[in-house]
Design a protein around this motif. Structure first.
Motif, PDB file in Angstrom:
ATOM      1  N   GLU A  81      44.260  46.859  45.786  1.00 17.51           N
ATOM      2  CA  GLU A  81      43.228  47.451  46.638  1.00 17.51           C
ATOM      3  C   GLU A  81      42.681  48.727  46.004  1.00 17.51           C
ATOM      4  N   THR A  84      42.710  49.400  42.796  1.00 17.49           N
ATOM      5  CA  THR A  84      41.961  48.977  41.612  1.00 17.49           C
ATOM      6  C   THR A  84      40.545  48.576  41.972  1.00 17.49           C
ATOM      7  N   LEU A  85      40.398  47.805  43.049  1.00 19.34           N
ATOM      8  CA  LEU A  85      39.080  47.353  43.464  1.00 19.34           C
ATOM      9  C   LEU A  85      38.201  48.521  43.884  1.00 19.34           C
ATOM     10  N   ARG A 135      34.527  49.574  42.114  1.00 20.07           N
ATOM     11  CA  ARG A 135      33.272  49.776  42.862  1.00 20.07           C
ATOM     12  C   ARG A 135      32.677  51.145  42.520  1.00 20.07           C
ATOM     13  N   ALA A 178      31.266  43.359  40.774  1.00 22.68           N
ATOM     14  CA  ALA A 178      32.102  43.684  41.936  1.00 22.68           C
ATOM     15  C   ALA A 178      31.900  42.723  43.083  1.00 22.68           C
ATOM     16  N   VAL A 219      34.366  39.724  43.784  1.00 17.69           N
ATOM     17  CA  VAL A 219      35.694  39.884  44.380  1.00 17.69           C
ATOM     18  C   VAL A 219      35.634  40.669  45.690  1.00 17.69           C
ATOM     19  N   THR A 220      34.437  40.824  46.226  1.00 17.63           N
ATOM     20  CA  THR A 220      34.310  41.523  47.498  1.00 17.63           C
ATOM     21  C   THR A 220      35.093  40.780  48.577  1.00 17.63           C
ATOM     22  N   TYR A 222      38.246  40.172  48.632  1.00 18.59           N
ATOM     23  CA  TYR A 222      39.401  39.416  48.155  1.00 18.59           C
ATOM     24  C   TYR A 222      40.732  40.017  48.605  1.00 18.59           C
ATOM     25  N   VAL A 266      41.065  40.023  41.123  1.00 16.01           N
ATOM     26  CA  VAL A 266      40.683  41.433  41.020  1.00 16.01           C
ATOM     27  C   VAL A 266      41.219  42.028  39.726  1.00 16.01           C
ATOM     28  N   ALA A 272      39.086  43.547  36.489  1.00 13.70           N
ATOM     29  CA  ALA A 272      39.291  44.900  35.962  1.00 13.70           C
ATOM     30  C   ALA A 272      39.540  44.859  34.460  1.00 13.70           C
TER      31      ALA A 272
END
Length: 512
Positions: free
Chosen positions: A209, A211-212, A216, A241, A244-245, A247, A298, A302
């Motif tokens: 989470e 990382t995401l 962004r 991005a 994987v929104t 995810y 995700v 990255a």
């Protein structure tokens, strides 16, 4: 028969007919001769012969007649669209069987080791080959090959046949697979494997989470871009991005579902309700596998973005140099040779110049408005693709990185939403996977198409379990959408297991 001038009488002879005639005779005082019985019998026999002959003629006429209202002995011809739908259904079902089988096999390998599952790995590979051949036939079919209707019918029959063989191969191994798992006797051990993997994923969720959120912030304020590949082809590439929104939220949803069913499996096992425990375990295993897929997506993004950020400067410089050499009088090199032997237009060259200039400006400009290195690489590769400059050197590496990421993204989406994804998206995904091995630069377009088609299927499908929120149905909508549950019943239906169409539902409730 004897003949005289008066009445016919039966000739005297032995046997049943004569005896019957004797019984039919009366005395002269009131009487009927045996001949009076013979003549009606002969008449009836003649009528029967004529009736039989008429029936035969009517039957023959009925078999060849085309008059409306008369049923022909020839079976009706199935319309081609119906055969196409049947072939599509077979492809989707076979693909689902393979995906489910891989997921369950991973839990078995984690417990027993690679050597123990080798026969099932071999069966999966054989089934994959059959399914890949079936999808290849459908790819050619979609491009109009073969052209003749009879041959197209045979192609559709070939698709169905190969899908059936893939399923049969998995069905054949299902009994041995169950024997190895021995869930009826060793439920606690299998639960231990699933619970360990569940705990590992739960621990990863917070890190993924974060990382995401970082991705962004670093890369994605920019809007989506549309990149023209050639004069006749274009593809809409969303910023990375967006792929994987949601995810992490979906991973959490699968883990909530897994928690519920792991608890149910423990309780049922303690009570000796083996069948119920196995059903709950299989549902939990499917949810755990898909939570892993969401989180891995995700992390993969990255890593791909980090690699792309390092590769963009060299790729951009290499592409600019290739164009400069190719357009210089007397220059030599791969791209110059390509330009000399193809009908490339000034429009394509101008487009490449414009794309490279835009990427250069983004690379050296203010990143506060968004900079997506994967998208930048994709645009460079697509601009250079018509010029034939993506097969060697740094451009080849860039094409591989972009295509690998986009194929993985499409495959992960199909895997976690396969309860709604149809045959078109899966066919394009197969095309992308095949091209990734031979021509990575060309694989990106079908991969993006596959993802877009799959997302459309999900939007059209909707979520019939959206209102479910109690402890027994929480997460059911995601489980049905993901193909973990078959969706046949109000509670989501049976969990699917290793095997083909004939065995994959064996862990469901027994028929009543």
């Amino acid at each position: 028969m004897t003949i005289n001038a008066e009445v016919p009488v039966a000739a005297a002879r032995g046997g049943p007919v004569a005896a019957a005639a004797g019984h039919g005779e009366r005395d002269a005082e009131g009487t009927t001769s045996g001949a009076d019985l013979v003549l009606p019998l002969l008449a009836v026999g003649g009528v029967g012969v004529l009736a039989g002959y008429g029936y035969v003629r009517r039957t023959r006429r009925g078999r060849t007649r085309t008059t409306p209202g008369v049923v022909s002995a020839q079976p009706p011809v199935t319309p081609l669209p119906t055969l196409e739908r049947q072939a599509g259904t077979a492809l989707v079902q076979a693909d689902d069987c393979l995906r489910t089988s891989r997921e369950e096999l991973a839990f078995v390998e984690a417990r027993f080791g690679a050597a123990a599952v080798e026969p099932f790995v071999r069966a999966l590979r054989e089934a994959e080959r059959e399914l890949s051949a079936a999808f290849s036939i459908r790819l050619r079919y979609g491009h109009g090959v073969p052209e003749e209707e009879a041959a197209r019918r045979q192609a559709l029959a070939g698709i169905v046949g190969r899908c059936a063989e893939a399923g049969r191969r998995l069905d054949t191994e299902a009994p041995a697979f169950d024997q190895l798992r021995a869930l009826e006797r060793e439920m606690n051990e299998a639960l231990g494997v699933a619970e360990a993997r569940f705990r590992e994923l739960t621990g990863r969720t917070g890190g993924v989470e974060a990382t995401l959120a970082g991705l962004r912030h670093a890369h994605y304020p920019a809007p989506a871009t549309t990149t023209s590949i050639s004069a006749s082809t274009s593809v809409s590439a969303p910023t990375s991005a967006t792929t994987v929104t949601g995810y992490v939220e979906q991973a959490k949803d699968r883990l909530v579902f897994a928690t519920t069913h792991l608890n149910q499996a423990r309780q049922a096992a303690d009570l000796g309700h083996t069948g119920e425990a196995i059903r709950a375990l299989r549902a939990a295993e499917g949810a755990i596998s898909q939570a892993d897929t969401f989180l891995n997506a995700v992390d993969r993004l990255a890593n791909s973005l980090a690699d792309a950020a390092e590769l963009v400067p060299a790729t951009l410089t290499g592409a600019e140099a290739d164009i400069a050499r190719a357009t210089t009088k007397g220059a030599t090199g791969p791209l110059h040779t390509q330009l000399a032997h193809t009908q490339l237009t000034q429009t394509q060259l101008a487009h490449a110049h414009t794309t490279l200039a835009a990427v250069r400006e983004e690379l050296t400009g203010d990143h506060s408005y968004g900079y997506d290195p994967l998208d930048a690489l994709r645009r460079i590769v697509q601009a250079m693709l018509p010029l034939g400059a993506t097969r060697d050197g740094v451009l080849s590496a860039a094409a591989w990185l972009v295509a690998r990421n986009d194929v993985g993204s499409a495959d992960g989406f199909v895997a976690t939403h396969r309860g709604a994804v149809g045959v078109e998206a899966r066919t394009r995904l197969t095309e992308a996977e095949l091209l990734l091995k031979t021509d990575p630069a060309a694989a990106d377009v079908p991969a993006l198409d596959a993802r877009e088609l799959a997302e459309q299927d999900v939007r059209v499908h909707g979520n019939p379990y959206a209102g479910a929120a109690d402890e027994h149905t929480s997460g059911v909508g995601g489980a049905v959408l993901g193909g973990i549950l078959l969706g046949e019943d109000p509670d989501g239906g049976p969990p699917l297991a290793f095997g083909g169409p004939a065995t994959r539902k064996r862990r469901g409730l027994p028929p009543t």
